[in-house]
Motif scaffolding. Structure first.
Motif, PDB file in Angstrom:
ATOM      1  N   LEU A  33       0.836  -1.206   0.000  1.00  0.00           N
ATOM      2  CA  LEU A  33       0.000   0.000   0.000  1.00  0.00           C
ATOM      3  C   LEU A  33       0.873   1.257   0.000  1.00  0.00           C
ATOM      4  CD1 LEU A  33      -2.648   1.559   0.400  1.00  0.00           C
ATOM      5  CD2 LEU A  33      -2.344   1.253   2.842  1.00  0.00           C
ATOM      6  N   LEU A  34       1.875   1.269   0.875  1.00  0.00           N
ATOM      7  CA  LEU A  34       2.727   2.459   0.951  1.00  0.00           C
ATOM      8  C   LEU A  34       3.459   2.680  -0.364  1.00  0.00           C
ATOM      9  CD1 LEU A  34       4.140   2.055   4.534  1.00  0.00           C
ATOM     10  CD2 LEU A  34       2.817   3.952   3.676  1.00  0.00           C
ATOM     11  N   PHE A  35       3.918   1.588  -0.966  1.00  0.00           N
ATOM     12  CA  PHE A  35       4.626   1.757  -2.241  1.00  0.00           C
ATOM     13  C   PHE A  35       3.690   2.277  -3.321  1.00  0.00           C
ATOM     14  CE2 PHE A  35       8.405  -0.683  -0.954  1.00  0.00           C
ATOM     15  CZ  PHE A  35       9.338   0.115  -1.543  1.00  0.00           C
ATOM     16  N   LEU A  36       2.475   1.748  -3.355  1.00  0.00           N
ATOM     17  CA  LEU A  36       1.543   2.235  -4.365  1.00  0.00           C
ATOM     18  C   LEU A  36       1.223   3.705  -4.121  1.00  0.00           C
ATOM     19  CD1 LEU A  36      -0.921  -0.629  -5.187  1.00  0.00           C
ATOM     20  CD2 LEU A  36       1.275  -0.060  -6.144  1.00  0.00           C
ATOM     21  N   CYS A  37       1.124   4.104  -2.848  1.00  0.00           N
ATOM     22  CA  CYS A  37       0.887   5.520  -2.566  1.00  0.00           C
ATOM     23  C   CYS A  37       2.051   6.360  -3.065  1.00  0.00           C
ATOM     24  CB  CYS A  37       0.697   5.739  -1.075  1.00  0.00           C
ATOM     25  SG  CYS A  37      -0.839   5.065  -0.463  1.00  0.00           S
ATOM     26  N   SER A  38       3.268   5.868  -2.802  1.00  0.00           N
ATOM     27  CA  SER A  38       4.414   6.628  -3.296  1.00  0.00           C
ATOM     28  C   SER A  38       4.374   6.671  -4.818  1.00  0.00           C
ATOM     29  CB  SER A  38       5.714   6.014  -2.796  1.00  0.00           C
ATOM     30  OG  SER A  38       6.026   4.874  -3.543  1.00  0.00           O
ATOM     31  N   GLY A  39       3.914   5.542  -5.430  1.00  0.00           N
ATOM     32  CA  GLY A  39       3.776   5.527  -6.884  1.00  0.00           C
ATOM     33  C   GLY A  39       2.779   6.577  -7.344  1.00  0.00           C
ATOM     34  N   SER A  40       1.692   6.710  -6.620  1.00  0.00           N
ATOM     35  CA  SER A  40       0.679   7.702  -6.975  1.00  0.00           C
ATOM     36  C   SER A  40       1.268   9.108  -6.903  1.00  0.00           C
ATOM     37  CB  SER A  40      -0.500   7.545  -6.025  1.00  0.00           C
ATOM     38  OG  SER A  40      -1.387   8.604  -6.185  1.00  0.00           O
ATOM     39  N   VAL A  41       2.053   9.362  -5.846  1.00  0.00           N
ATOM     40  CA  VAL A  41       2.703  10.672  -5.715  1.00  0.00           C
ATOM     41  C   VAL A  41       3.651  10.903  -6.886  1.00  0.00           C
ATOM     42  CG1 VAL A  41       4.365  11.959  -4.344  1.00  0.00           C
ATOM     43  CG2 VAL A  41       2.505  10.750  -3.224  1.00  0.00           C
ATOM     44  N   ILE A  42       4.474   9.880  -7.162  1.00  0.00           N
ATOM     45  CA  ILE A  42       5.477  10.023  -8.225  1.00  0.00           C
ATOM     46  C   ILE A  42       4.785  10.253  -9.563  1.00  0.00           C
ATOM     47  CG2 ILE A  42       7.228   8.737  -9.491  1.00  0.00           C
ATOM     48  CD1 ILE A  42       7.819   7.326  -6.778  1.00  0.00           C
ATOM     49  N   HIS A  43       3.672   9.549  -9.752  1.00  0.00           N
ATOM     50  CA  HIS A  43       2.923   9.643 -10.999  1.00  0.00           C
ATOM     51  C   HIS A  43       2.346  11.047 -11.168  1.00  0.00           C
ATOM     52  CE1 HIS A  43       0.822   8.040 -14.376  1.00  0.00           C
ATOM     53  NE2 HIS A  43      -0.376   8.262 -13.871  1.00  0.00           N
ATOM     54  N   ALA A  44       1.883  11.612 -10.056  1.00  0.00           N
ATOM     55  CA  ALA A  44       1.240  12.920 -10.153  1.00  0.00           C
ATOM     56  C   ALA A  44       2.267  14.042 -10.253  1.00  0.00           C
ATOM     57  CB  ALA A  44       0.329  13.134  -8.952  1.00  0.00           C
ATOM     58  N   CYS A  45       3.452  13.845  -9.693  1.00  0.00           N
ATOM     59  CA  CYS A  45       4.413  14.935  -9.601  1.00  0.00           C
ATOM     60  C   CYS A  45       5.527  14.835 -10.638  1.00  0.00           C
ATOM     61  CB  CYS A  45       5.019  14.993  -8.204  1.00  0.00           C
ATOM     62  SG  CYS A  45       3.787  15.302  -6.961  1.00  0.00           S
ATOM     63  N   GLY A  46       5.235  14.280 -11.773  1.00  0.00           N
ATOM     64  CA  GLY A  46       6.231  14.262 -12.836  1.00  0.00           C
ATOM     65  C   GLY A  46       7.477  13.498 -12.459  1.00  0.00           C
ATOM     66  N   HIS A  47       7.289  12.329 -11.866  1.00  0.00           N
ATOM     67  CA  HIS A  47       8.399  11.431 -11.529  1.00  0.00           C
ATOM     68  C   HIS A  47       9.426  12.077 -10.614  1.00  0.00           C
ATOM     69  CE1 HIS A  47       7.259   7.941 -13.975  1.00  0.00           C
ATOM     70  NE2 HIS A  47       6.562   8.859 -14.606  1.00  0.00           N
ATOM     71  N   GLU A  48       8.933  12.888  -9.682  1.00  0.00           N
ATOM     72  CA  GLU A  48       9.809  13.459  -8.657  1.00  0.00           C
ATOM     73  C   GLU A  48       9.749  12.561  -7.424  1.00  0.00           C
ATOM     74  OE1 GLU A  48      11.884  16.415  -8.634  1.00  0.00           O
ATOM     75  OE2 GLU A  48      12.467  14.982  -7.105  1.00  0.00           O
ATOM     76  N   GLN A  49      10.915  12.044  -6.994  1.00  0.00           N
ATOM     77  CA  GLN A  49      10.905  11.134  -5.861  1.00  0.00           C
ATOM     78  C   GLN A  49      11.560  11.734  -4.630  1.00  0.00           C
ATOM     79  OE1 GLN A  49      12.479   7.305  -6.764  1.00  0.00           O
ATOM     80  NE2 GLN A  49      11.370   7.115  -8.676  1.00  0.00           N
ATOM     81  N   ASN A  50      12.209  12.851  -4.798  1.00  0.00           N
ATOM     82  CA  ASN A  50      12.939  13.442  -3.695  1.00  0.00           C
ATOM     83  C   ASN A  50      11.976  14.188  -2.774  1.00  0.00           C
ATOM     84  OD1 ASN A  50      14.644  14.821  -2.029  1.00  0.00           O
ATOM     85  ND2 ASN A  50      16.185  15.099  -3.628  1.00  0.00           N
ATOM     86  N   MET A  51      11.920  13.758  -1.496  1.00  0.00           N
ATOM     87  CA  MET A  51      10.934  14.344  -0.591  1.00  0.00           C
ATOM     88  C   MET A  51      11.215  15.809  -0.311  1.00  0.00           C
ATOM     89  SD  MET A  51       9.978  11.451   2.144  1.00  0.00           S
ATOM     90  CE  MET A  51      11.586  11.344   2.849  1.00  0.00           C
ATOM     91  N   THR A  52      12.470  16.237  -0.447  1.00  0.00           N
ATOM     92  CA  THR A  52      12.755  17.649  -0.208  1.00  0.00           C
ATOM     93  C   THR A  52      12.195  18.518  -1.330  1.00  0.00           C
ATOM     94  OG1 THR A  52      14.865  17.412  -1.319  1.00  0.00           O
ATOM     95  CG2 THR A  52      14.867  17.158   1.062  1.00  0.00           C
TER      96      THR A  52
END
Lengths: 105, 809
Positions: free
Chosen positions: B467-486
């Protein structure tokens, strides 16, 4: 009777004379027909030998049969040779055998 | 249901569920070139195969539970009570009581006393090789653990298949631009979309993973073990054009090979000593050798086969401390304990590689280069859990010496993982490190004898971590493949579903609960699944630590880490979803609206909340408990000189204290994270600067990569350089010399050929040529010459004949 008088050597002499005459004819004549005559002389010399041996020797009838064969062969050979000579003449307007050397070239 | 009917239907259901992804793989692999790049058909195909597989697994589970009347509620409670009762009667010697009594008589005839679970069924598909009484075959072994794993894998995989349909929609094109690959001239890499390839690999992975769980012998486990490793390699390297992805894939593969070497050694020891790989021989009439679960690990630390044939089932008191007769399988009548320890550690080495345990954990954070659905499925829920699964399967054969190593490895791993996660800034890396840490918990639990707690955590963790990974995937998907939390933050308004699903996952993994409230009737304490499983792990650890005070670190470190877990998970949640927005590219919030994206999140969130309900009295533990191995050492009441494993009774006694301590730590961590990152009361930057050395150390992941660079890679490179030198300066000149010698020899040979052989042939030809030329002049072309030559020849022949013919008179 005559047969008994004339010895075998005489026949052989005549035959060899015929043979040599034929040979000389073949060796010297440039005319095709002349050569043909030389051939006939040689053959006749041979036939005479055969007949003579059939009478004097142990050949018996075989010699005479062989002589008949030679005569028939000579006839056939003459027919062929004359045809060749005729054709040769048609093509070259001569029957000089020394001119018939195209196969060599 | 009749036992035979049940057996057949279980095998059929699970085999079909297992082979469906294979069918999908074959179809997608074979027909791949004919699918259009813009078509979602491969995705639909693989997803439907997974969904049907899920249906089949659930029906198998239902059929099994219904026909065995497994106690879903309070099974443990009754058992522990009974154990306490028996213990009181037996004068303090703890005894283990087998689960549910209401089992079909036919199913219990084989195994009274030690051995595999009564509720297990086994079947054979195909015999690969037969060597005397030994054999290697493809078979299946189905017990509660298998069924639960099947249902979990197919459910998580289905969710992830659906999620990937939305997540990989960028691949649905003929011309996909990979912005991470920089070519010369400021260009990006263009390639056709690869949705089909993704689903092909994913199907192969699901097939291998299900095969691993279904396998009925260790050899088959090893086969599928390698297959999942291969799939992991292929999926990590899905974006193979990115240099980082390629090297991450290689790293994962190579590091896993190190562990698998240990696995092979373990397999060899088992095969040499016992001659069997299969778990259990459940068919009473078969002449087969008894399986690994039927081995007798007796208190003298010697393992051998149970005395007697299967037709003469061993009773509970059959194994005694003295000589135990072995069947004719192996050369050892009894196996020395150290060899069994070596076998156990060998198998565990495989688990270390696959489950990313210290010291082979370095590959997992790098594996996050793969697409996020892959991280969710392969690198959090299933494949990395396969190591824990195998350790659990192998549990009956683990000796105390092996257990202590396993426990300390797990303990070290969970601490290392948690500390790295505290400073990581890449959202997926945080989750990867947290996976390492949670896997450490499971391994530690299995090491100290908390089989049930470890496996329980494995299942709950699969749900909330995917679930957490899919949520992170959703974030990454929405934010133009940005993974850096800063560079994220403030997303909770734009992505509400993701935010609160993440919250569910975070709370579950932290093990938070509402304290001091009475438990809800069916649901149990008000807490998510992670609370229950972590609670039982910590209870096991506390029980263990109180029995063996010298190993109290094995409780204190995980307890501290529970606090760290809460800290880093809430840190991630606050940094990503709250605070000011620090995104550089616009947030495409509408991307979350897709049902393909939301539905899997909600399904997984539901299970993350409920799967562990009622904790140790709940249905999940009830089902898993039937598969729990019975340890011979406990049965015989042996006291190991070094340490004792806790019994269920001990664990039960420590449950409350451990739970309270864990909850305090989790709340402490949460509070700290809130102070740091939500309320900004304490500047995280200031703390980082204050402890810059520690921060640096953690940022570099404890310098493991540097350590391996210095200890392994650099010596390897040096050896390689030496080999190159040897090649260039010794071998090459030698080979060149040889070649030159051969060339000069053939030169001479050529001369001989030309001069002698060719010369002879040419001379002969020349002679004939010259003779022909000379003889040409004989042909004059003059008829008279021919006539004369004939004549001369005839005369010559005549003369010769005349002179020399014999018989002339």
């Amino acid at each position: 009777m005559i047969l008994g008088v004339v010895p075998l050597t005489a026949y052989l002499l005549v035959a060899s004379v015929l043979f040599v005459c034929g040979l000389a004819c073949m060796a010297t004549k440039r005319n095709g027909i002349g050569m043909l005559i030389g051939v006939e002389l040689v053959l006749n010399g041979a036939s005479l030998n055969l007949v003579a041996f059939s009478h004097y020797g142990s050949l018996g009838l075989d010699g005479q049969i062989a002589a008949l064969f030679v005569i028939v062969l000579a006839a056939a050979e003459a027919a062929v040779a004359l045809a060749i000579a005729l054709n040769f003449y048609n093509n070259h307007l001569t029957i000089d055998v020394d001119r018939a050397d195209e196969l060599k070239h | 249901m009749e036992p035979e009917t049940l057996r057949t239907s279980l095998i059929w259901l699970l085999t079909t569920a297992w082979l469906l992804p294979l069918a999908s793989f074959v179809v997608l692999g074979a027909a791949g070139p004919w699918f259009r790049r813009t078509s979602r058909l491969p995705g639909y195909l693989a997803t439907s195969a997974m969904l049907v597989g899920f249906g089949l697994s659930v029906s198998a589970l239902t059929v099994w539970v219904a026909s065995h009347q497994v106690e879903l509620w309070g099974a443990r409670q009754g058992e522990v009570r009974q154990a306490a009762h028996e213990a009181a009667h037996a004068g303090g010697v703890p005894a283990h009581h087998e689960a549910a009594d209401s089992v079909d008589a036919a199913a219990t005839t084989v195994h009274a006393g030690p051995g595999p679970s009564k509720l297990a069924v086994a079947g054979r598909y195909y015999t690969l090789a037969k060597i005397g009484p030994r054999e290697i075959s493809l078979e299946c072994y189905i017990d509660g653990l298998t069924l639960v794993m099947f249902a979990m894998i197919t459910l998580v995989a289905s969710c992830i298949h659906v999620f990937a349909l939305a997540y990989l929609q960028d691949e649905l094109t003929e011309d996909h631009v990979d912005h991470e690959v920089h070519l010369s001239g400021n260009r990006h890499f263009h390639r056709p979309g690869r949705l089909g390839r993704f689903y092909t690999f994913l199907s192969l992975f699901c097939f291998s993973m299900l095969g691993l769980v279904l396998a009925g012998n260790l050899f088959q486990v090893f086969m599928f073990w390698e297959l999942v490793g291969l799939c992991s390699y292929l999926l990590i390297g899905f974006y193979g054009e990115r240099h980082t992805a390629g090297s991450a894939a290689n790293k994962a593969f190579i590091v896993n090979r190190i562990g698998d070497a240990g696995f092979l050694i373990g397999l060899s020891i088992l095969w040499t000593c016992f001659g069997v790989f299969h778990f259990a021989n459940l068919d009473a009439g078969s002449p087969r050798l008894p399986g690994l679960f039927e081995l007798d690990v007796n208190p003298a630390l010697q393992a051998s086969f149970l005395a007697g044939q299967n037709s003469n089932p061993p009773t509970a008191d059959a194994p005694s401390a003295d000589a135990v007769v072995s069947r004719n399988a192996g050369p050892f009548e009894t196996l020395p304990g150290w060899l069994l320890t070596a076998a156990g550690l060998g198998i565990f080495a495989g688990c270390v590689g696959k489950s990313a345990q210290f010291p082979l954990h370095v590959w997992l954070p790098d594996a996050m280069e793969g697409p996020t659905p892959v991280s969710a499925l392969v690198h959090s829920a299933t494949m990395v859990a396969a190591g824990v699964y195998l350790a659990g399967r192998f549990d009956p054969l683990l000796t105390p010496d092996a257990r202590i190593v396993i426990a300390y490895v797990g303990c070290l791993t969970l601490f290392i993982g948690a500390t790295i996660a505290m400073v990581a800034v890449d959202i997926k890396r945080v989750l990867a490190c947290s996976t390492i840490s949670q896997l450490g918990y499971m391994i530690l639990a299995i090491g100290v004898g908390g089989w049930l707690a470890g496996i329980f955590h494995l299942i709950t963790h699969a749900f909330f971590k995917s679930l957490l990974f899919l949520c992170s995937g959703s974030v990454i998907h929405a934010c133009g493949h940005e993974q850096n939390m800063t560079r994220l933050g403030g997303l909770h308004r734009k992505l509400p579903v993701t935010t609160w699903c993440t919250f569910v996952g975070v709370v579950a993994i932290c093990g938070l609960a509402v304290p001091l409230l009475p438990p809800v009737p069916v649901f149990g304490p008000i807490a998510f699944s992670g609370y229950h499983s972590k609670d039982s792990i910590l209870a096991t650890l506390l029980a263990f630590a109180s029995l063996n005070p010298s190993h109290s670190l094995l409780f204190l470190v995980p307890l501290l880490t529970a606090g760290l877990t809460a800290f880093y998970m809430f840190r991630m949640w606050y940094l990503t979803f709250f605070g000011t927005s620090r995104t550089t590219s616009p947030v495409e919030a509408e991307r979350e609206a897709s049902w393909c994206l939301k539905a899997p999140l909600c399904v997984l969130a539901f299970f993350a909340i409920t799967i562990g309900m009622a904790g140790e009295n709940g249905p999940l533990v009830g089902i898993l408990g039937t598969a729990e191995p019975v340890r011979q050492m406990q049965l015989a009441g042996a006291v190991d000189p070094h340490w004792t494993l806790p019994t269920h009774l001990d664990i039960q006694r420590h449950h409350t204290q451990a739970g309270a301590a864990a909850l305090c730590m989790a709340f402490g961590g949460t509070l700290l994270a809130t102070l740091f990152y939500a309320l900004n009361q304490v500047s995280a930057r200031a703390i980082q600067q204050r402890f810059s050395r520690i921060n640096d150390f953690l940022q570099h992941q404890w310098h493991f990569d540097d350590l391996y660079d210095v200890t392994v890679l650099q010596p390897l490179r040096r050896i390689a350089a030496a080999c190159v030198w040897l090649d260039r300066c010794v071998l090459d000149p030698f080979l060149n010399g040889c070649a030159r010698l051969v060339v000069s020899i053939s030169g001479w040979d050529r001369r001989f050929d030309e001069a002698v052989v060719d010369g002879a042939v040419n001379l002969t030809a020349q002679a004939f040529w010259q003779a022909g030329r000379q003889l040409r002049f004989v042909q004059t072309g003059r008829l008279r010459h021919y006539v004369m030559s004939i004549t001369v020849c005839v005369v010559a022949i005549f003369i010769l004949l005349f002179l020399f013919l014999p018989g002339r008179s």
